[in-house]
Scaffold this active site. Structure first.
Site, short mmCIF file in Angstrom:
data_model
loop_
_atom_site.label_atom_id
_atom_site.label_comp_id
_atom_site.label_asym_id
_atom_site.label_seq_id
_atom_site.Cartn_x
_atom_site.Cartn_y
_atom_site.Cartn_z
N HIS A 263 0.84 -1.19 0.00
CA HIS A 263 0.00 0.00 0.00
C HIS A 263 0.88 1.24 0.00
O HIS A 263 2.09 1.18 0.19
CB HIS A 263 -0.97 0.02 1.18
CG HIS A 263 -0.35 0.22 2.52
ND1 HIS A 263 -1.05 0.65 3.61
CD2 HIS A 263 0.92 0.07 2.96
CE1 HIS A 263 -0.26 0.74 4.67
NE2 HIS A 263 0.93 0.39 4.29
N GLU B 260 -0.13 -4.61 11.81
CA GLU B 260 0.62 -4.18 10.63
C GLU B 260 2.09 -4.59 10.79
O GLU B 260 2.76 -4.93 9.83
CB GLU B 260 0.49 -2.67 10.46
CG GLU B 260 1.01 -2.17 9.14
CD GLU B 260 0.69 -0.71 8.94
OE1 GLU B 260 -0.10 -0.41 8.03
OE2 GLU B 260 1.24 0.12 9.69
N CYS C 234 5.97 5.59 4.53
CA CYS C 234 4.73 4.94 4.08
C CYS C 234 4.12 5.66 2.88
O CYS C 234 3.15 5.19 2.30
CB CYS C 234 3.71 4.88 5.22
SG CYS C 234 4.24 3.79 6.55
N HIS D 128 3.45 -5.06 3.81
CA HIS D 128 3.39 -5.53 5.20
C HIS D 128 2.96 -6.99 5.20
O HIS D 128 2.24 -7.45 4.31
CB HIS D 128 2.36 -4.74 6.01
CG HIS D 128 2.75 -3.33 6.25
ND1 HIS D 128 3.67 -2.96 7.20
CD2 HIS D 128 2.35 -2.18 5.65
CE1 HIS D 128 3.81 -1.65 7.19
NE2 HIS D 128 3.03 -1.15 6.25
N ASP E 23 -4.80 -10.66 -0.08
CA ASP E 23 -3.49 -11.29 0.01
C ASP E 23 -2.73 -11.14 -1.30
O ASP E 23 -3.25 -11.41 -2.39
CB ASP E 23 -3.64 -12.78 0.36
CG ASP E 23 -2.32 -13.43 0.70
OD1 ASP E 23 -1.43 -12.74 1.24
OD2 ASP E 23 -2.16 -14.64 0.42
N HIS E 24 -1.49 -10.69 -1.18
CA HIS E 24 -0.60 -10.45 -2.32
C HIS E 24 -1.21 -9.48 -3.33
O HIS E 24 -1.10 -9.67 -4.54
CB HIS E 24 -0.18 -11.77 -2.98
CG HIS E 24 0.79 -12.52 -2.15
ND1 HIS E 24 0.39 -13.37 -1.13
CD2 HIS E 24 2.15 -12.53 -2.13
CE1 HIS E 24 1.46 -13.88 -0.56
NE2 HIS E 24 2.54 -13.39 -1.13
N HIS F 206 4.90 0.05 -0.56
CA HIS F 206 5.67 -0.79 0.34
C HIS F 206 4.70 -1.83 0.89
O HIS F 206 3.49 -1.69 0.77
CB HIS F 206 6.33 0.02 1.47
CG HIS F 206 5.36 0.56 2.46
ND1 HIS F 206 4.57 1.67 2.21
CD2 HIS F 206 5.03 0.14 3.70
CE1 HIS F 206 3.81 1.90 3.26
NE2 HIS F 206 4.05 0.98 4.18
#
Length: 135
Positions: A15, A125, A34, A42, A80-81, A40
Site C-alpha cells: 500500500h 501491521e 509509508c 506488510h 493477500d498479495h 511498500h
C-alpha cells in the site's frame, strides 16, 4: 454466559499512504516512508473475535472452520498479495491505513454473521503496531 472465540489469519499486501488533497511535501511529513510512490508492503496478522453464547447443541459459539472459510473468502482472497491502492475497489479512494483496513474487514464480515454475535477485528501491521475495531 458469553465467551469469545478467535481465529488468526495472515496476509501480505502492499500500500501507499497518501492524501491526494495535499502536496508531496505535506504527504511526506505526515506519512514518511509509508508515502513511497512505489508502495511498500506488510505481513499483516489478522485476529477475528466472535463473542456470544455457547450453543447447547454444538458446544460452539461459532464453528471455527466456518469462520476460517469466511475470512478466506471475504479477506484473504481479496487482499493477500495485492496492492491495496491499485487492486481493490475498497481502497481506491480510501487511504489504506491499518485503521481503515480493519474497519473495511469488519464491514465485509459483519453481514455474514448472526447479529447476536459481537465481532471484533484486530489487525497487526507489524509486531508492535496494531489496531482493533469493535464496530
Amino acid at each position: 454466559m458469553l465467551i469469545t472465540v478467535c481465529r488468526t489469519e495472515h496476509f501480505n499486501a502492499a500500500h501507499r499512504l497518501h492524501n491526494p488533497a495535499w502536496d508531496d511535501a505535506h504527504n511526506q511529513r505526515v506519512f514518511g516512508k509509508c508515502n513511497n510512490p512505489h508502495f511498500h508492503g506488510h505481513n499483516y496478522n489478522l485476529t477475528v473475535r466472535l463473542t456470544g453464547e455457547i450453543d447447547p447443541e454444538t458446544g460452539y459459539v461459532y464453528d471455527l472452520k466456518r469462520l476460517s472459510d469466511l475470512i478466506k473468502k471475504e479477506v484473504l482472497n481479496r487482499y493477500d498479495h495485492r496492492n491495496l491502492n491499485l487492486d481493490t475497489e475498497e481502497f481506491r479512494n480510501l487511504n489504506p491505513t491499518a485503521e481503515n483496513i480493519a474497519v473495511v474487514i469488519w464491514q465485509r464480515l459483519r453481514p455474514h454473521l448472526d447479529a447476536a454475535l459481537a465481532l471484533s477485528v484486530t489487525l497487526y501491521e507489524t509486531d508492535r503496531n496494531f489496531v482493533e475495531y469493535h464496530g
